[in-house]
Structure formats: structure tokens, C-alpha cells
Design a protein around this motif. Structure first.
Motif, short mmCIF file in Angstrom:
data_model
loop_
_atom_site.label_atom_id
_atom_site.label_comp_id
_atom_site.label_asym_id
_atom_site.label_seq_id
_atom_site.Cartn_x
_atom_site.Cartn_y
_atom_site.Cartn_z
N GLY A 136 0.78 -1.23 0.00
CA GLY A 136 0.00 0.00 0.00
C GLY A 136 0.81 1.28 0.00
O GLY A 136 0.24 2.36 0.11
N GLU A 139 -0.34 3.30 -3.05
CA GLU A 139 -1.69 3.84 -2.86
C GLU A 139 -1.66 5.05 -1.92
O GLU A 139 -2.27 6.08 -2.19
N ARG A 168 -0.40 2.19 -12.79
CA ARG A 168 -1.67 2.34 -12.06
C ARG A 168 -2.51 3.48 -12.63
O ARG A 168 -3.72 3.39 -12.67
N ASN A 282 -1.92 -0.13 7.60
CA ASN A 282 -2.71 -0.53 6.43
C ASN A 282 -3.22 -1.97 6.57
O ASN A 282 -2.56 -2.82 7.15
N ARG A 283 -4.39 -2.20 6.01
CA ARG A 283 -5.02 -3.53 5.98
C ARG A 283 -5.30 -4.07 7.38
O ARG A 283 -4.95 -5.20 7.72
N PRO A 311 -11.87 -1.42 -0.63
CA PRO A 311 -11.63 -1.34 -2.07
C PRO A 311 -11.64 0.08 -2.61
O PRO A 311 -11.01 0.36 -3.64
N ARG A 314 -8.07 1.51 -3.03
CA ARG A 314 -7.37 1.04 -4.22
C ARG A 314 -7.94 1.70 -5.48
O ARG A 314 -7.21 2.16 -6.35
N SER A 317 -6.88 5.29 -5.88
CA SER A 317 -5.50 5.46 -6.37
C SER A 317 -5.39 5.07 -7.84
O SER A 317 -4.54 5.57 -8.55
N LEU A 318 -6.28 4.16 -8.29
CA LEU A 318 -6.23 3.75 -9.70
C LEU A 318 -6.88 4.78 -10.62
O LEU A 318 -6.44 4.98 -11.75
#
Lengths: 336, 100
Positions: A136, A139, A168, A282-283, A311, A314, A317-318
Motif C-alpha cells: 500500500g 496507494e 496504475r 494498512n489492511r 476497495p 485502491r 488510487s487507480l
């Protein structure tokens, strides 16, 4: 004013030793350093005398000295047009060929030292890193940069040895950091080498062209800090030999919220040499392992942001979409 | 005139040549640093300390003196201590320690 403090950059060319001998003979200036590397040039030197033939001397480094309020005299081999161009691109106050007499150079240094210096401000450099295996980082870099871009001019630079920002964000792989470093070294324009995605400016990472030289990475960071309020660096996994962290004003460490992740981050922070970092956990998953408490205990840092398996992070960031209002406040806090 | 090595067909060649030039420059600078170390005299060290305003400790056969370098003459050193100024012949110095 007492005798001016002069730092020279050590070189094999005779002008440097001749200058030092002349300075000693006249006693009109103090030679406070004969620097073998950039870090040896003292902050309180009034004048820096530097030759264009030194490998680590670049226009960005000279510009950095000028911006810090030091006067710079650049010396180039007589007839060497690229050397002269390098010094001029760096905005050296005086540029002279190396056949200039050493006594004349001492006089010039004295004269320049008495001229008022005008330090310039530079943007804030924020480094995003983490131990090997921390997911991450990219991100977090993208979302931090997007949050900053709403308020101030910001650029995200992908300096990860395995760069993925361009992939990305759907950008072409070139121009990249190597192209930018070369342009800065040649004193060229940088605007054509920076891509815009939404409100954010991005420099893609160099892939498959060998590791970026230490001097090149430094030039990119300092060169961009002259033009942007915020420079966000995605540096990839941290190592004790990391050269970029010491250049940063702020640091963000991304930690995986698992027992292994916390232990790795704790090991990393024990060797940390840089600005006091903000921690992003993170996570985080609900369960018996209290990652926040363990991070506080083992790493010694209170997490600034705690991210779950979301989600939208992510996706944000995409698609280069800034985080929602609440999260934006948290990301803004990372650079506060 | 633009650098011909910036031509798209020659970019990689130009990069390689610049890399080699930088390697030669670094080696030259390293050699210059080594030469400087080898040629430096005790007097040069003391002049460095004077210019940088370093604190020094000087050993002679009989005693040790600390202070800042006030002056370095052709054959002697003047150290300013808190109480006085001390002149020591360079020939009598057996050791010097400098602190920034």
C-alpha cells in the motif's frame, strides 16, 4: 564583517589548490572546507567555489546553494562550453575559466561575500516509504499527493526501484525520472517531462534503465522543490542506505497491520535516520491481533491513519480520485 | 548549438558516455583527495583549524595545551586559552587533536 568563510570543492584541477594557497598567503579569507562530497560544504559558508568538472556538481545543486543564500563562483576548464553552460544553468553568481588568476579569484570571493544574499524558499518534500513487504505504499503516496494537490501545487515522483505509478494511472512509461534527471543535469526545461492526471502532476518511475544515480535522485527532488509547494516521493521499500529520506522534510511510513508487518516496521524505525515519521497502518482486520496497540507499543508511533481492507482506497488510487472528506482530513494530517 | 547526443537515435550512447565521464571525474577527484592528504603538513592542519575556528589540543613532550588557534606563524603556533595566549614552536608539537 570578519574574514569571509569560503568553501571550495576539491578537484584534481590546479585552480583549486592554487586558490587555497593564494587564500592562505593573503589571509583575507578563511578556507572552512575543501569538500570531497556535497555534504561537506558547510551551511555557514559565505561563498562556495566549485568546478564544473566535478561529477556530483549539477545545476540543481548549485541552484540549491544559491537558494540557501550562499554566493557561488563557478570555474570551468577554459574553452569548455558545456561546463560553462552547467554553471550558468545553476545560476552561479560568477562564472570564470580556470585560467583566471588565483589572486583575482580570492578578490572576487571577498567581493561576493560582502554582497547581500537572498535565500529562496523551497517546497516541502514528503517521503512515503515502509519496510520490505509493506503493502500500500504507492496507494498511500497517490492519495496523499491527490489530497495535497487540492490545496497547493503538488507533484508525485515515483522513485520506487520497481515503479508502478504510471501503470496504475494509465500513463505511458516515458518520459520518466531518468529523462527528468538528464534534463535537469543539462539545465533544460522540466515542464515537458511532467504529466498531469486530474489535479495532480506526476513523474513516472524509470523502469529497465538501471537504478537511478544518487546524484540524479537528489537533483530531481531539489529541482522539483523549487517549482512545487509539495513534492511527494514514493521511494519503495526502505533500506538503511536510503539516500532520499535525509532529503525529506516529512516522512510517512506505511506498516502492514499484521504481526510480521509490525515487527518489520519496528526494526526499521530503530535504524531510522530522518524526520519524525507519521505512521499509516494498512489492511487492519478485526480480530484478536490489536494492530493499533501493538504498533504503538512496538514501533513507538501513534498511527495517524488506520486503513482497513477498503476497495475504495485502491480504486481511488487507480482512478486518481481524491479520498472522501473524512479520509482527506486524515491524509492532510499526514503532511501537517 | 544543441548537444548532438540529445538526438533520439543517440540518446543511449550519450547517456553511456556521460556515465563514463562521471566515473573518470569521480576517480580524478578521489585521487586529488588522496594527494591532498599525502602532501598536507602539520602547519596546513593548524591553518585549517584556524580558518574553521576549531578547538584544538596540542601535545608537546612536556605538556598538553587546549584552546583555539589564534595564529599560525612560520615556525610557531599561538593558542588562545581562557586565561592567556600561548606560543608554541611548531618543532615541539608531537600531536594535535581538533574538535569542531
Amino acid at each position: 564583517m570578519s574574514r569571509p568563510r569560503i568553501a571550495t570543492v576539491l578537484t584534481a584541477r590546479p585552480w583549486e589548490s592554487d586558490f587555497v594557497m593564494a587564500a592562505r598567503a593573503t589571509s583575507s579569507v578563511r578556507i572552512v572546507a575543501r569538500a570531497y562530497e556535497a555534504a561537506q560544504v558547510p551551511d555557514d559558508a559565505d561563498v562556495v567555489i566549485v568546478g564544473s568538472e566535478v561529477a556530483w556538481v549539477t545545476p540543481v545543486l548549485i541552484g540549491r546553494w544559491v537558494d540557501a543564500g550562499r554566493r557561488v563562483i563557478g570555474i570551468h576548464p577554459a574553452g569548455d562550453a558545456p561546463g560553462r553552460q552547467l554553471l550558468r544553468a545553476g545560476r552561479a553568481h560568477e562564472v570564470r575559466p580556470d585560467d583566471t588568476g588565483s589572486v583575482e579569484l580570492v578578490g572576487l570571493a571577498r567581493l561576493l561575500a560582502h554582497q547581500p544574499a537572498r535565500p529562496a524558499t523551497a517546497g516541502t518534500v514528503i517521503v512515503v516509504t515502509g519496510p520490505e513487504g509493506a503493502p500500500g505504499r504507492t496507494e498511500v503516496s497517490i492519495l496523499t499527493a491527490l489530497t495535497m494537490a487540492d490545496r497547493q501545487s503538488s507533484v508525485l515522483v515515483d522513485l520506487d526501484p520497481n515503479p508502478s505509478v504510471s501503470l496504475r494511472l494509465g500513463l505511458a512509461p516515458r518520459p520518466d525520472t531518468s529523462d527528468l534527471a538528464e534534463s535537469l543535469h543539462a539545465g533544460g526545461a522540466i515542464s515537458d517531462l511532467i504529466r498531469r492526471v486530474g489535479s495532480l502532476d506526476v513523474v513516472a518511475g524509470s523502469f529497465g534503465r538501471g537504478p537511478l544515480e544518487r546524484t540524479a535522485a537528489r537533483d530531481i527532488v531539489w529541482g522539483l522543490a523549487r517549482s512545487y509547494d509539495r513534492v511527494i516521493l514514493d521511494t519503495g521499500p526502505w533500506t538503511p542506505a536510503d539516500d532520499l529520506v535525509p532529503l525529506a522534510d516529512r516522512a510517512i511510513i506505511v506498516c502492514d497491520a499484521s504481526p510480521v508487518g509490525v515487527v518489520r516496521t519496528a526494526g526499521m524505525t530503530m535504524e531510522w535516520m530522518g524526520p519524525e515519521p507519521a505512521l499509516v497502518l494498512n489492511r487492519v482486520v478485526p480480530g484478536p491481533f490489536d494492530a493499533v496497540a501493538e504498533a504503538r507499543r512496538a514501533v513507538g508511533l501513534d498511527p495517524t491513519i488506520v486503513l482497513g481492507f477498503d476497495p475504495s482506497i485502491r480504486l481511488g488510487s487507480l482512478t486518481c480520485r481524491p479520498p472522501d472528506v473524512d479520509r482527506k482530513r486524515s491524509f492532510a494530517g499526514l503532511a501537517a | 548549438m544543441d548537444d548532438p547526443l540529445r538526438h533520439p537515435d543517440l540518446v543511449d550512447l550519450g547517456r553511456e558516455l556521460r556515465k563514463r565521464f562521471a566515473a573518470v571525474s569521480s576517480a580524478e577527484q578521489e585521487a586529488a583527495a588522496a594527494v591532498r592528504r599525502r602532501r598536507r603538513t602539520l602547519r596546513d592542519r593548524l591553518l585549517d583549524a584556524e580558518d574553521r575556528n576549531d578547538r584544538i589540543r596540542v601535545w608537546t613532550a612536556a605538556a598538553t595545551f587546549s584552546g583555539t588557534v589564534e595564529a599560525v606563524g612560520a615556525d610557531h603556533l599561538v593558542i588562545a586559552t581562557t586565561a592567556s595566549e600561548l606560543t608554541i614552536g611548531l618543532d615541539h608539537i608531537v600531536g594535535v587533536e581538533t574538535t569542531r
